[in-house]
Design an enzyme around this catalytic site. Structure first.
Site, PDB file in Angstrom:
ATOM      1  N   VAL A  12       1.083  -1.207   0.013  1.00 51.66           N
ATOM      2  CA  VAL A  12       0.004  -0.075  -0.273  1.00 51.66           C
ATOM      3  C   VAL A  12       0.823   1.250  -0.035  1.00 51.66           C
ATOM      4  O   VAL A  12       1.937   1.357   0.709  1.00 51.66           O
ATOM      5  CB  VAL A  12      -0.955   0.007   1.172  1.00 51.66           C
ATOM      6  CG1 VAL A  12      -1.635   1.255   1.317  1.00 51.66           C
ATOM      7  CG2 VAL A  12      -1.969  -0.989   1.230  1.00 51.66           C
ATOM      8  N   GLY A  24      -6.546   1.681   7.381  1.00 50.31           N
ATOM      9  CA  GLY A  24      -7.049   0.390   7.032  1.00 50.31           C
ATOM     10  C   GLY A  24      -7.202  -0.279   5.507  1.00 50.31           C
ATOM     11  O   GLY A  24      -7.866  -1.208   5.424  1.00 50.31           O
ATOM     12  N   LEU A  25      -6.530   0.404   4.701  1.00 48.45           N
ATOM     13  CA  LEU A  25      -6.497  -0.012   3.218  1.00 48.45           C
ATOM     14  C   LEU A  25      -5.723  -1.324   3.163  1.00 48.45           C
ATOM     15  O   LEU A  25      -6.365  -2.067   2.149  1.00 48.45           O
ATOM     16  CB  LEU A  25      -5.982   1.142   2.463  1.00 48.45           C
ATOM     17  CG  LEU A  25      -6.862   2.449   2.312  1.00 48.45           C
ATOM     18  CD1 LEU A  25      -6.347   3.521   1.492  1.00 48.45           C
ATOM     19  CD2 LEU A  25      -8.259   1.942   1.503  1.00 48.45           C
ATOM     20  N   GLY A  26      -4.697  -1.461   3.945  1.00 46.02           N
ATOM     21  CA  GLY A  26      -3.921  -2.860   3.703  1.00 46.02           C
ATOM     22  C   GLY A  26      -5.016  -3.918   4.314  1.00 46.02           C
ATOM     23  O   GLY A  26      -5.097  -4.914   3.383  1.00 46.02           O
ATOM     24  N   ASP A  58       7.240 -10.680   6.571  1.00 48.81           N
ATOM     25  CA  ASP A  58       8.469 -10.131   7.366  1.00 48.81           C
ATOM     26  C   ASP A  58       7.994  -9.565   8.770  1.00 48.81           C
ATOM     27  O   ASP A  58       6.808  -9.846   9.272  1.00 48.81           O
ATOM     28  CB  ASP A  58       8.571  -8.734   6.807  1.00 48.81           C
ATOM     29  CG  ASP A  58       9.348  -8.981   5.323  1.00 48.81           C
ATOM     30  OD1 ASP A  58      10.093  -9.943   5.137  1.00 48.81           O
ATOM     31  OD2 ASP A  58       9.197  -8.108   4.176  1.00 48.81           O
ATOM     32  N   TYR A  68      -0.882  -9.137   9.989  1.00 51.55           N
ATOM     33  CA  TYR A  68      -1.412 -10.453   9.420  1.00 51.55           C
ATOM     34  C   TYR A  68      -2.450 -11.282  10.832  1.00 51.55           C
ATOM     35  O   TYR A  68      -3.398 -11.930  10.402  1.00 51.55           O
ATOM     36  CB  TYR A  68      -0.555 -11.331   8.800  1.00 51.55           C
ATOM     37  CG  TYR A  68      -0.180 -10.659   7.510  1.00 51.55           C
ATOM     38  CD1 TYR A  68      -0.953 -10.314   6.446  1.00 51.55           C
ATOM     39  CD2 TYR A  68       1.381 -10.275   7.473  1.00 51.55           C
ATOM     40  CE1 TYR A  68      -0.527  -9.731   5.304  1.00 51.55           C
ATOM     41  CE2 TYR A  68       1.705  -9.768   6.198  1.00 51.55           C
ATOM     42  CZ  TYR A  68       0.706  -9.383   5.158  1.00 51.55           C
ATOM     43  OH  TYR A  68       1.107  -8.816   3.921  1.00 51.55           O
TER      44      TYR A  68
END
Lengths: 183, 183
Positions: free
Chosen positions: A120, A128-130, A154, A161
């Site tokens: 992003v 919050g776009l990711g 990473d 995640y």
């Protein structure tokens, strides 16, 4: 089928977006209700697409912006062509569109998928776009009946995640990378 | 191009095999020198193939033998079809062939590959055949100029993959799996 899927309208909000399923044509522009018509058309939109052809130079600029190592465009083109799923995220304003996010997944089309190259643009991070991009890619993989959705994270994005439902080393399963010349 | 690649002849050796690059036709049979012609043809061979069509029921028997959960054959067929690389390992004896090992990899054909479903029949384990199979799959992925060769290893095979040059969590990179309903 429409080309774009609307994420949410407006680019100034700091709250996390919820994914909208409605598709909006890029040329119409959908803005908030306003007494003056002109700003309605100029209202920026954040949308994503699975179908839109990616300009490789625009993608390279996006990857440059987050400091990724450059890769040969010939190979990038091949990798995109042979990815099972490619989702791009765009800022739309009037007739202009700007690539602001990207992600893709390899898959055997049946059991397993692995997500690569989640990016992003820094100008659009922290909204919050990711997460929205990841939720979309998971949704599409699940729609394709892929049960095993994986990735390699990473260290600095492991928590990101985890919040999306990914577990590191479940049941002791280890992600491993082969190193040339090590054997 | 020949259909088979010879790993090594004879099935009784317990030493680790070295990969032979010579291709041998399956119908000829290559045995050790013997005064009696008949045993020459009957000498079992261990070979691998990238091209041979896999009988899905034979593959299921192989996976049953190592205790894997059964999977719908329709999806197995689809997964094999959409794998970048499929390598099968066979015991050949006369005109008979028996599937004794299998592995496949998904890939974007450019940067990344992920190896799945590495299996060697229990009757043939402990002879270095798993290593030979893995070395072959790595060799083919490297030949295809794939730089990032990855896999997800169950705890009891991590050491096996380490010996082949795979590193767990390099630079803190974590293999992660998405779990439905976790979010």
């Amino acid at each position: 089928m429409g080309f774009w899927k609307n994420l949410f309208s407006g680019s100034g909000s700091s709250s996390a977006p919820t994914l909208a399923t409605a598709e909006v044509p890029v040329t119409q522009g959908v803005g908030r209700i306003s007494k003056t018509p002109a700003p309605k058309l100029a209202q920026p939109q954040i949308c994503f697409s699975q179908d839109r052809e990616i300009d490789l130079y625009e993608l390279e600029r996006l990857c440059d912006a987050v400091g990724w190592s450059r890769r040969p465009l010939r190979k990038v083109r091949k990798a995109i062509k042979h990815s099972f799923l490619v989702i791009s995220m765009w800022e739309l304003q009037g007739d202009e569109s700007r690539l602001i996010g990207f992600s893709r997944a390899t898959s055997d089309h049946a059991f397993n998928a692995t997500i690569w190259d989640v990016v992003v643009h820094p100008d659009f991070q922290g909204r919050g776009l990711g997460k929205a991009l990841m939720k979309q890619i998971i949704k599409e993989l699940r729609r394709a009946d892929i049960s095993n959705v994986t990735l390699f994270a990473d260290p600095h994005v492991i928590d990101f995640y985890c919040e999306l439902g990914f577990a590191p080393d479940p049941e002791g399963i280890k992600g491993m990378f082969w190193y040339p010349n090590s054997r």
